[in-house]
Design a protein around this motif. Sequence first.
Motif, mmCIF file in Angstrom:
data_model
loop_
_atom_site.group_PDB
_atom_site.id
_atom_site.type_symbol
_atom_site.label_atom_id
_atom_site.label_comp_id
_atom_site.label_asym_id
_atom_site.label_seq_id
_atom_site.Cartn_x
_atom_site.Cartn_y
_atom_site.Cartn_z
ATOM 1 N N ASN A 60 0.834 -1.211 0.000
ATOM 2 C CA ASN A 60 0.000 0.000 0.000
ATOM 3 C C ASN A 60 0.863 1.253 0.000
ATOM 4 O O ASN A 60 0.599 2.210 -0.738
ATOM 5 C CB ASN A 60 -0.933 0.007 1.218
ATOM 6 C CG ASN A 60 -2.046 -0.993 1.081
ATOM 7 O OD1 ASN A 60 -2.414 -1.373 -0.019
ATOM 8 N ND2 ASN A 60 -2.579 -1.431 2.205
ATOM 9 N N ASN A 63 2.405 1.731 -3.406
ATOM 10 C CA ASN A 63 1.437 2.268 -4.367
ATOM 11 C C ASN A 63 1.299 3.775 -4.225
ATOM 12 O O ASN A 63 1.195 4.497 -5.219
ATOM 13 C CB ASN A 63 0.075 1.592 -4.195
ATOM 14 C CG ASN A 63 0.045 0.219 -4.809
ATOM 15 O OD1 ASN A 63 0.807 -0.089 -5.709
ATOM 16 N ND2 ASN A 63 -0.852 -0.621 -4.309
ATOM 17 N N GLN A 64 1.303 4.270 -3.000
ATOM 18 C CA GLN A 64 1.216 5.714 -2.784
ATOM 19 C C GLN A 64 2.446 6.424 -3.330
ATOM 20 O O GLN A 64 2.342 7.473 -3.982
ATOM 21 C CB GLN A 64 1.043 6.018 -1.296
ATOM 22 C CG GLN A 64 -0.296 5.584 -0.749
ATOM 23 C CD GLN A 64 -0.380 5.755 0.760
ATOM 24 O OE1 GLN A 64 0.516 6.283 1.391
ATOM 25 N NE2 GLN A 64 -1.482 5.289 1.331
ATOM 26 N N ARG A 67 2.293 6.398 -7.125
ATOM 27 C CA ARG A 67 1.336 7.395 -7.602
ATOM 28 C C ARG A 67 1.993 8.774 -7.618
ATOM 29 O O ARG A 67 1.857 9.541 -8.568
ATOM 30 C CB ARG A 67 0.090 7.389 -6.707
ATOM 31 C CG ARG A 67 -1.102 8.058 -7.334
ATOM 32 C CD ARG A 67 -2.388 7.895 -6.529
ATOM 33 N NE ARG A 67 -2.654 6.494 -6.194
ATOM 34 C CZ ARG A 67 -2.763 6.021 -4.943
ATOM 35 N NH1 ARG A 67 -2.635 6.815 -3.914
ATOM 36 N NH2 ARG A 67 -2.993 4.744 -4.726
#
Length: 106
Positions: A60, A63-64, A67
């Motif tokens: 997670n 992924n941040q 991004r």
Amino acid sequence: MWVKIRASEAERAEWHAKARSAGLTLSDLVRRSVGRTRTWTVAHAEVERERTQQMARVGNNLNQIARWANTHKGAIEAVEVIGHLIAIKRALAALSPPESTEADAG
């Protein structure tokens, strides 16, 4: 020695079909399949569950970061971040258990 188990007609037919397609007897197929099946003690299952949760948390966060890097593609910092992400991805892949096969399930 004989080992008896309960199975539905459909299961029995499926097992015989798998054995035939592998060129094995049903007995040989079952012996090989059971021989490849991994079992877990409660302690091992807890360790694996915790490891999976930790890897999900890391994923997670990655992924941040990914991004952010995709949003700022032009910045030199983004190139550096992407390089680190690739290194982290490789390290996580090395820590991951091998993919389960049908024989491992169950």
